[in-house]
Design an enzyme around this catalytic site. Sequence first.
Site, short mmCIF file in Angstrom:
data_model
loop_
_atom_site.label_atom_id
_atom_site.label_comp_id
_atom_site.label_asym_id
_atom_site.label_seq_id
_atom_site.Cartn_x
_atom_site.Cartn_y
_atom_site.Cartn_z
N ASP A 179 -0.93 8.07 -6.42
CA ASP A 179 -1.65 7.76 -5.18
C ASP A 179 -1.68 6.24 -5.18
OD1 ASP A 179 -3.71 6.95 -3.40
OD2 ASP A 179 -4.40 9.00 -3.36
N HIS A 180 -0.79 5.63 -4.38
CA HIS A 180 -0.61 4.18 -4.56
C HIS A 180 -1.88 3.38 -4.27
CE1 HIS A 180 0.12 4.10 -0.19
NE2 HIS A 180 -0.19 2.81 -0.27
N HIS A 206 -5.61 9.45 -0.26
CA HIS A 206 -6.20 8.10 -0.35
C HIS A 206 -7.70 8.08 -0.02
CE1 HIS A 206 -2.03 7.26 -0.52
NE2 HIS A 206 -1.81 7.11 0.76
C1 BG6 Z 1 1.18 6.26 2.75
C2 BG6 Z 1 1.31 7.03 4.03
O1 BG6 Z 1 0.72 7.09 1.72
O2 BG6 Z 1 0.27 5.20 2.94
C3 BG6 Z 1 1.74 6.13 5.17
O3 BG6 Z 1 2.26 8.07 3.86
C4 BG6 Z 1 0.81 4.95 5.29
O4 BG6 Z 1 1.76 6.84 6.41
C5 BG6 Z 1 0.65 4.26 3.94
O5 BG6 Z 1 1.35 4.05 6.23
C6 BG6 Z 1 -0.42 3.20 4.01
O6 BG6 Z 1 -0.39 2.48 2.83
P1 BG6 Z 1 -0.79 0.95 2.81
O7 BG6 Z 1 -0.73 0.59 1.37
O8 BG6 Z 1 0.22 0.25 3.67
O9 BG6 Z 1 -2.16 0.87 3.38
#
Ligand code: BG6
Length: 508
Positions: free
Chosen positions: A196-197, A259
């Site tokens: 989960d980045h 997230h």
């Molecule tokens: C991803 C989603 O997990 O997170 C995308 O699949 C989204 O749709 C992205 O744009 C948002 O990540 P960040 O780090 O750009 O806020």
Amino acid sequence: MDINTNTVRVSEPTIMVIFGGTGDLTHRKLIPALYNLAFDQLMPEHFAIVAVGRRAKSSEEYREELYTSLNKYSRNKLDDAQWLRIRDIIHYYQLDFTETAGYEQLGTYLAELDGLYHTQGNRIFYLAVAPEYFETIVGGLGASGQSVCRRGSDGHCANWQRLVIEKPFGKDLSTAKHLNDALHTVFDESDIYRIDHYLGKDMIQNIMVLRFCNVVFESLWSSQYIDNIQISLSEKLGVGSRGGYYDHSGAIRDMVQNHLLQILSLVAMEPPVSLSTDAIRQEKLKVIQALEPFTADTLRENVVFGQYGAGVVGAEQVPAYRDESGVPDNSNTETFVAMRLCVNNFRWAGTPFYIRTGKRLQESAAEIVIQFKSLPNILYFAGEQARQEPNLLVIRIQPNVGVYFQLNTKDFSTQKEIVPVKVETSHLSPNQGNTPEAYERLIYDIMRGDATLFAWWNEVEASWKFADQIIAYRESQRQKFPNYIAGSAGPVKAIELLARESREWWTI
Ligand code: BG6
């Protein structure tokens, strides 16, 4: 020493095998993250990268392509001397993921590289592929014996094999369970790293530090002093070229199930008994389990769905969601969701959590706002004219990174009024989007065998149970979409969700 776990862990020799080596994620995130780890001297001394892809190409050609991508996406400017040091440890390997026999050969090839790089049979298998390949690849690794360790004469494992899996982890509880069972027949839960980045972002890791290192916050951290908590993940971007994927996903699956619930659990968790992975995970899980289940009434009243129509974002005219490529022109998929949640435990009963996320909004920002309760309307706040601004603690995840606290003070210019001021530690970090920085931290942790910043199965299961109720409700109804203009703050109903309780969203 690791700030999150109080432990010292070191990166061990390993080969990182990336399935989906020619894909977007590898070019934009994984290779830049690996390059930057090398740049910061955080790569294991004995290390190799094998990118697996279906297209025919030589390692030499592949390295050239990576060089171009690194120039575009690397956080640190590409340094040719540094690149020369890592380019030779990158290899390209052609494999059709669906061919079972190919996995045996891959295993042999990796064993040869072990001899060359002294990587001792340790493996990180990174699945940067479309989800329909997860089971096939894991099955291939299992059948070819690549998921099991080599045991020494004492019966203990002499090496390790870790599996890294990107989202989406299933599309509902039952598909997630099915996938999980398939993974567990091949890998042990302790060797599975579900990405989960968001958990790799600095300010997300800082939530626990802010709470558990500051008595002024932790002692007030409950429904006794906190009026409400808001978590917003807003994006200016639309679905771009991902319409085909996104239309089967929507904001709940794409952002809430993972997230947003991860962030909520860090904000609301009890102090863990230690900083060990298990202790932290247990406390986070309890938060998801304490979320009050929806009823037909609360779904109707407390959940707002949205989908963007055409509009202007920045100075650019952008199309409606239904006109994006890969999206049906009668799509019922939500690109925005806002909801009011209750965490039903002793600490939080009575304090609503408002969460929202959406695409094509007026701002890109990820923020957590803790709104403290008001003081009695007496003394400085007596009288009809007096307006009391609340104390706010704002945790800014991106694009600004940092924290500010809003407090009331005397206005020195007018000498009469009480005004809110911000005590701010924020600094601008324009690259803090879905950045290599998050992946750097996460890959570094995988190399060191630290799974704290990864979702474990019980959490994923509890999150799907919760998200499934909302998805079923959305799918059971024909929504009146589009209901917000691209470039706006989202559907009016999301504003009303708070306004009906005399509250407001604090940003955007
Ligand atoms: C991803 C989603 O997990 O997170 C995308 O699949 C989204 O749709 C992205 O744009 C948002 O990540 P960040 O780090 O750009 O806020």
